[in-house]
Design an enzyme around this catalytic site. Structure first.
Site, PDB file in Angstrom:
ATOM      1  N   VAL A  41       4.784  -5.315  11.054  1.00 15.31           N
ATOM      2  CA  VAL A  41       3.171  -6.003  10.972  1.00 15.31           C
ATOM      3  C   VAL A  41       2.575  -6.016  12.180  1.00 15.31           C
ATOM      4  O   VAL A  41       1.387  -5.500  12.378  1.00 15.31           O
ATOM      5  CB  VAL A  41       3.076  -6.961  10.167  1.00 15.31           C
ATOM      6  CG1 VAL A  41       1.784  -7.561  10.304  1.00 15.31           C
ATOM      7  CG2 VAL A  41       3.669  -6.881   8.756  1.00 15.31           C
ATOM      8  N   LYS A  62       3.679 -16.836  -5.417  1.00 14.16           N
ATOM      9  CA  LYS A  62       2.710 -16.474  -4.328  1.00 14.16           C
ATOM     10  C   LYS A  62       1.492 -15.669  -5.080  1.00 14.16           C
ATOM     11  O   LYS A  62       0.301 -15.854  -4.902  1.00 14.16           O
ATOM     12  CB  LYS A  62       3.305 -15.503  -3.126  1.00 14.16           C
ATOM     13  CG  LYS A  62       3.996 -16.166  -1.931  1.00 14.16           C
ATOM     14  CD  LYS A  62       4.297 -15.111  -1.187  1.00 14.16           C
ATOM     15  CE  LYS A  62       5.468 -15.617  -0.126  1.00 14.16           C
ATOM     16  NZ  LYS A  62       5.998 -14.459   0.669  1.00 14.16           N
ATOM     17  N   CYS A 103       0.854  -9.631   0.980  1.00 10.83           N
ATOM     18  CA  CYS A 103       0.319  -8.147   0.884  1.00 10.83           C
ATOM     19  C   CYS A 103       0.232  -7.750  -0.954  1.00 10.83           C
ATOM     20  O   CYS A 103      -0.883  -7.109  -1.198  1.00 10.83           O
ATOM     21  CB  CYS A 103       1.684  -7.208   1.225  1.00 10.83           C
ATOM     22  SG  CYS A 103       3.044  -7.582   0.777  1.00 10.83           S
ATOM     23  N   HIS A 108       2.916  -0.710  -1.692  1.00 11.08           N
ATOM     24  CA  HIS A 108       3.209  -1.233  -2.986  1.00 11.08           C
ATOM     25  C   HIS A 108       2.457  -0.439  -4.100  1.00 11.08           C
ATOM     26  O   HIS A 108       1.291  -0.046  -4.079  1.00 11.08           O
ATOM     27  CB  HIS A 108       2.791  -2.638  -2.931  1.00 11.08           C
ATOM     28  CG  HIS A 108       3.637  -3.306  -2.070  1.00 11.08           C
ATOM     29  ND1 HIS A 108       4.723  -3.307  -1.507  1.00 11.08           N
ATOM     30  CD2 HIS A 108       3.410  -4.691  -1.556  1.00 11.08           C
ATOM     31  CE1 HIS A 108       5.389  -4.203  -0.712  1.00 11.08           C
ATOM     32  NE2 HIS A 108       4.415  -5.009  -0.768  1.00 11.08           N
ATOM     33  N   GLY A 136       7.039  -6.283  15.690  1.00 13.63           N
ATOM     34  CA  GLY A 136       7.653  -6.081  14.340  1.00 13.63           C
ATOM     35  C   GLY A 136       6.703  -5.109  13.607  1.00 13.63           C
ATOM     36  O   GLY A 136       5.881  -4.365  14.160  1.00 13.63           O
ATOM     37  N   ASN A 153       1.315  -1.717   2.245  1.00 11.13           N
ATOM     38  CA  ASN A 153       1.343  -3.105   2.200  1.00 11.13           C
ATOM     39  C   ASN A 153       1.596  -3.657   3.707  1.00 11.13           C
ATOM     40  O   ASN A 153       1.262  -4.720   4.046  1.00 11.13           O
ATOM     41  CB  ASN A 153       2.751  -3.581   1.727  1.00 11.13           C
ATOM     42  CG  ASN A 153       4.045  -2.761   2.026  1.00 11.13           C
ATOM     43  OD1 ASN A 153       3.748  -1.584   2.080  1.00 11.13           O
ATOM     44  ND2 ASN A 153       5.003  -3.288   2.611  1.00 11.13           N
TER      45      ASN A 153
END
Lengths: 362, 362
Positions: B16, B221, B130, B254, B14, B327
């Protein structure tokens, strides 16, 4: 028979100017003659207005002979030079630039908020900054009903705030990036400054030049214009306003996260209800249906869209909202045309002498 | 000779996971063996690690036999199912999903802020969200020196927060729009929800699903993870945190406008100075030179970039900053590898028994 007006649009070929023509065409304003004025290089361009094709001519002082109303969006320097000429010739000017906004003799008007002030003009009425307009349209109903003490706003502003050239630059950069080329940036963040950075697929936390306290001029505009519109005084201490303005890779339409504190303690549902019946506001706020304002849905609209209305769970009297509006329509051309409508409704087109305090040297 | 570790990466293919492989390769961590684990459909893929080509195999419980350290980023459900199996087999897991983050027996670690907590693990350490990571890296030095009372954050979050599929969708939509086609949206704002909207040239004020108080899960979060990391308690009242999270058309990295209040009254210059020497922070804050953090310059970096540091001109003890970080690196893979480094430095890889309270049924 209702009076018909001779109207001039100064800067008629720009991103805002073309929208002024379109908004005027859509309105009920009776127009006897429309003069499209611009700089030399645009002379001869044809623009359609209510089924007729009009030719752009060069803006000079005598362009305003016999003009009742001027809508201006050709930059601050042009307004500074030509609007006094228009006023001298008996016109009332609605100026979209920032040049006259902070002048104490110039009403700064968002018709949903302070339409009555159009009658106080001395030849010039200023159209506020785009990001200010949509915020005060959304907050004024809250202020009137629940009181308003503090605003902390973060903006998500589109390329269109820098005019058609800004929009073109965003699209060109996006094409370059998608085809594996380097992005060529020539305008943003600020035309004429030393450094230019890409906006496509990027974020630029600078809109206009830096000023006192390391705030940008755009941030100062939001602070002082909001105070002037809502409190009648650009330095009012009755309402605290602070802002961070960020340019985002969106062609047209600004978003804003607005955090605000009130005197009363309404529920978010009560604020929603208040805004549902407020002039110029469309509430789009149904999380269950994933309904909230988005730029792609707001483009071309005269409305200010509000959603994501919530309480700060840890601070009574503190709330969030997300405010979206077309910065070239509601944030500029549309608001200017609404000001003209307010002027006509209140019989204030010729409501004041040209010998007004505005241009008195003292 | 220093001990070498058997490391497994769960979700290795993926957005990440691939960056976990890359960050691990760049680190000084002594790796005896690297196991790349993923779902069935990725089996057989080859990924390079320190000059060798490794083959991805299917993640099953016995994949963790003999593993010392697991880095996981394959989604909450996969972590919930497989990490207890890894812990049972003696591994310590650094989990990038949100599944275990709020568990009181799971340290939530940003090494610049609370590295010591890695020693408190019971087999699982959670990597925070993140947008939370970059904010606490920037604010913790301020909190330690000047005290911190309130945070109001607005995020400008990239497509990459939704993984490689989010990035691909943004680019595909941008291409479609530039070639005059309709944009086809299949994933954003939230995979599997009823409505999908374009992100290209648009703004989406929804990240993750809506929850209590009409906050999104992403906003919750940021509130609770920030409190857990900075105050040790996800419900701490010592620090007020509120957030609005917005997805912007940026592929990776971000941005955040962070408004915060302190106990002391430092000048912006003093805050700048404090952050200049803070771990993991790069201050980019020189308005005269038009220097401020931008996503295009932050991509691929492990640092958190901070700029636009200013006082709120009307509220003592209130300030703004603009915080930018990759991020997928600092916000995910890089922070996870830093946690592994902290585990090794503190001799905490095998610091606790598998019979930990984490998986005790009570």
């Amino acid at each position: 028979m209702a009076k018909k007006y001779v109207i001039a649009i100064l800067g008629a070929t720009g991103a805002v100017g073309t929208r002024m023509v379109a908004q005027l065409a859509k309105s009920d304003i009776p127009v006897a003659e429309l003069r499209l004025l611009a700089s030399k290089r645009s002379v001869g361009q044809q623009i359609e207005f209510r089924g007729r094709s009009l030719t752009v001519s060069e803006a000079v002082p005598d362009s305003f002979n016999g003009v009742d109303i001027v809508l201006a969006s050709a930059g601050g320097k042009v307004s500074a030079r030509l609007l006094p000429e228009a006023v001298k010739r008996g016109a009332v000017c609605v100026d979209n630039t920032s040049y006259f906004r902070m002048n104490e003799h110039v009403p700064l008007v968002v018709p949903e908020v302070n339409a009555a002030e159009v009658s106080q003009h001395h030849g010039i009425i200023a159209n506020p900054n785009c990001s200010t307009i949509q915020m005060v349209v959304a907050l004024n109903p809250v202020r009137k009903r629940y009181g308003l003490n503090q605003i902390v706003v973060s903006t998500y502003q589109s390329a269109g705030g820098a005019g058609q050239a800004g929009i073109d630059e965003l699209y060109r950069e996006a094409s370059e990036h998608l085809s594996g080329q380097a992005m060529t940036s020539q305008i943003l963040p600020v035309k004429g400054q030393d450094h230019h950075y890409p906006l496509a697929f990027n974020l630029l936390p600078q809109i206009d030049v830096f000023e006192e306290g390391d705030y940008t001029h755009e941030e100062w505009k939001m602070i002082h214009e909001t105070k002037k519109i809502l409190c009648g005084d650009k330095n009012s201490r009755a309402l605290k306003v602070t802002a961070t303005c960020v340019r985002v890779p969106v062609p047209i339409t600004h978003g804003e996260t607005v955090y605000f504190t009130t005197d009363a303690t309404p529920t978010p549902a009560a604020i929603r209800e208040t805004l549902t019946t407020a002039p110029g506001v469309v509430v789009q706020d149904d999380p269950k249906q994933q309904l909230y304002p988005q730029p792609v849905n707001a483009v071309g609209s005269q409305a200010t869209f509000v959603g994501r209305i919530r309480s700060d769970m840890e601070n009574a009297r503190a709330y969030h909202m997300w405010v979206v509006a077309d910065n070239l329509v509601k944030g500029a051309a549309g608001n200017a045309v609404q000001i003209v409508e307010a002027l006509i409704q209140r019989g204030a087109v010729h409501g004041s002498p040209a010998s007004a305090p505005l241009f008195m040297k003292n």
